[in-house]
Design an enzyme around this catalytic site. Structure first.
Site, mmCIF file in Angstrom:
data_model
loop_
_atom_site.group_PDB
_atom_site.id
_atom_site.type_symbol
_atom_site.label_atom_id
_atom_site.label_comp_id
_atom_site.label_asym_id
_atom_site.label_seq_id
_atom_site.Cartn_x
_atom_site.Cartn_y
_atom_site.Cartn_z
ATOM 1 N N LYS A 52 -10.228 3.457 4.259
ATOM 2 C CA LYS A 52 -10.500 2.157 4.896
ATOM 3 C C LYS A 52 -11.929 2.127 5.455
ATOM 4 O O LYS A 52 -12.631 1.115 5.385
ATOM 5 C CB LYS A 52 -9.474 1.885 5.996
ATOM 6 C CG LYS A 52 -8.086 1.571 5.438
ATOM 7 C CD LYS A 52 -6.992 1.612 6.496
ATOM 8 C CE LYS A 52 -5.618 1.524 5.836
ATOM 9 N NZ LYS A 52 -4.505 1.696 6.778
ATOM 10 N N GLN A 96 -3.027 3.378 12.599
ATOM 11 C CA GLN A 96 -2.439 4.014 11.410
ATOM 12 C C GLN A 96 -1.035 4.543 11.743
ATOM 13 O O GLN A 96 -0.871 5.297 12.705
ATOM 14 C CB GLN A 96 -3.362 5.152 10.927
ATOM 15 C CG GLN A 96 -2.923 5.779 9.619
ATOM 16 C CD GLN A 96 -2.923 4.814 8.432
ATOM 17 O OE1 GLN A 96 -3.870 4.064 8.239
ATOM 18 N NE2 GLN A 96 -1.849 4.817 7.659
ATOM 19 N N ASP A 119 -3.578 -6.071 10.448
ATOM 20 C CA ASP A 119 -2.477 -5.566 9.629
ATOM 21 C C ASP A 119 -1.379 -6.623 9.496
ATOM 22 O O ASP A 119 -0.463 -6.477 8.688
ATOM 23 C CB ASP A 119 -1.871 -4.298 10.261
ATOM 24 C CG ASP A 119 -2.409 -3.018 9.615
ATOM 25 O OD1 ASP A 119 -2.888 -3.098 8.463
ATOM 26 O OD2 ASP A 119 -2.346 -1.961 10.272
#
Ligand code: NAD
Length: 293
Positions: A52, A96, A119
């Site tokens: 990312k 994460q 997200d």
């Protein structure tokens, strides 16, 4: 049969994001900035965060990775999230997953400001998505929609069968395919006669996490098959010690398909682009630029 090349489509979309970033900068807007929180040192999570970070640099975003030891307490982690919520230099924040067992993931996800939740996991964004209103879409379903659109795959009136009902893939995918005018069936671990369902599908989206689960005999001629699954399977003959397997048995399914995604190189790179698109959107939205562009 045509392979849906996620790597190639992701490359095209990244180029257009890069161009938009330059256009924003030329108007004096700050560089989009994505922050990622990484707790502990789980191999797969470290790999995903590194990827990312690399993506951000490729398209001209700033990126910050905040690394914390596995021993961080839930209260300390929530305080770090709040710090980023209040930091106007950062436009998007991801944490994460998975987190260590002593930390409640739901609590953490819901502490991220929904305006920075790139997200798309915050209940506010989930609600907006189900209403079809502007929001951050979860990256994997978002990437899949972009892939279908790129290849101009007809969805209206088609029967889409989704295998898996997780909050990050199956459920949001069902909402987005409904918005694309599909008739949607969601199957899961308690579904009876799954094969009867998949045999009716014009589009199958497999997201269950069982390597090579979907076999050729479960798919009708001409179906579009999207393989979301990524499982690391031990393989001593591979220098990494493992290979990545999808949820689709490519050898038996692909001869029957009109379109199919490979693993790797299908949904994975599109997921990464979904996150970049959300981060770009975050800066446009948070700075209320839309009306001025
Ligand atoms: P999950 O474990 O949260 O959910 C799995 C779902 O599959 C559940 O809803 C369960 O009911 C269903 N399921 C399990 N066994 C089943 C069976 N025998 N028959 C029918 N349904 C069954 O998984 P997830 O987070 O949605 O991820 C699914 C897979 O997709 C995993 O392999 C994951 O690694 C992968 N994934 C890939 C990407 C990507 O970018 N390519 C992104 C997210 C997830």
């Amino acid at each position: 049969m045509e392979t849906l090349n996620g790597n190639a489509v992701a490359k095209v979309l990244k180029e257009s994001i890069k161009t938009e970033v330059l256009a924003l900068k030329s108007k004096g807007v700050k560089t989009p900035h994505l922050a990622a929180i990484l707790v502990g040192s789980v191999g797969a999570s470290m790999t995903y965060v590194a990827a990312k970070e690399k993506d951000c640099h490729e398209v001209g975003f700033d990126s910050t990775v905040l690394r914390f030891p596995e021993t961080i307490t839930e209260a300390e982690l929530l305080a770090e999230v709040e710090k980023i919520n209040n930091n106007s230099a950062i436009d998007g924040l991801i944490v994460q997953l998975p987190l260590p067992k002593h930390i409640n993931e739901k609590k953490v996800t819901e502490t991220i400001s929904w305006k920075k939740d790139v997200d798309g996991f915050h209940p506010m964004n989930v609600g907006l998505m189900f209403k079809g209103l502007p929001c951050f879409l979860p990256a994997t379903p978002y990437g899949i929609i972009k892939l279908l659109e790129h290849y101009k795959i007809e969805t209206t009136g088609k029967h889409c069968v989704i295998i898996g009902r997780s909050d990050i893939v199956g459920k949001p995918m069902s909402a987005l395919m409904l918005q694309k005018n599909c008739t949607v069936t969601v199957c899961h671990s308690k579904t009876k006669n799954l094969k009867e369902m998949t045999l009716q599908a014009d589009i199958v989206i497999a997201a269950l996490g069982i390597p090579e689960f979907l076999k050729g005999e479960m798919v009708k001629e001409g179906a579009v098959v999207i393989d979301v699954g990524i499982t690391r399977v031990d393989d001593a003959s591979n220098p990494k010690g493992f290979v990545l397997k999808g949820d689709v048995d490519f050898a038996s399914v692909s001869p029957k398909c009109s379109f199919i995604t490979p693993v790797p190189g299908g949904v994975g790179p599109m997921t990464r682009v979904g996150l970049l698109l959300n981060t770009l959107d975050a800066i446009k939205r948070n700075q209320d630029l839309r009306s001025k562009m």
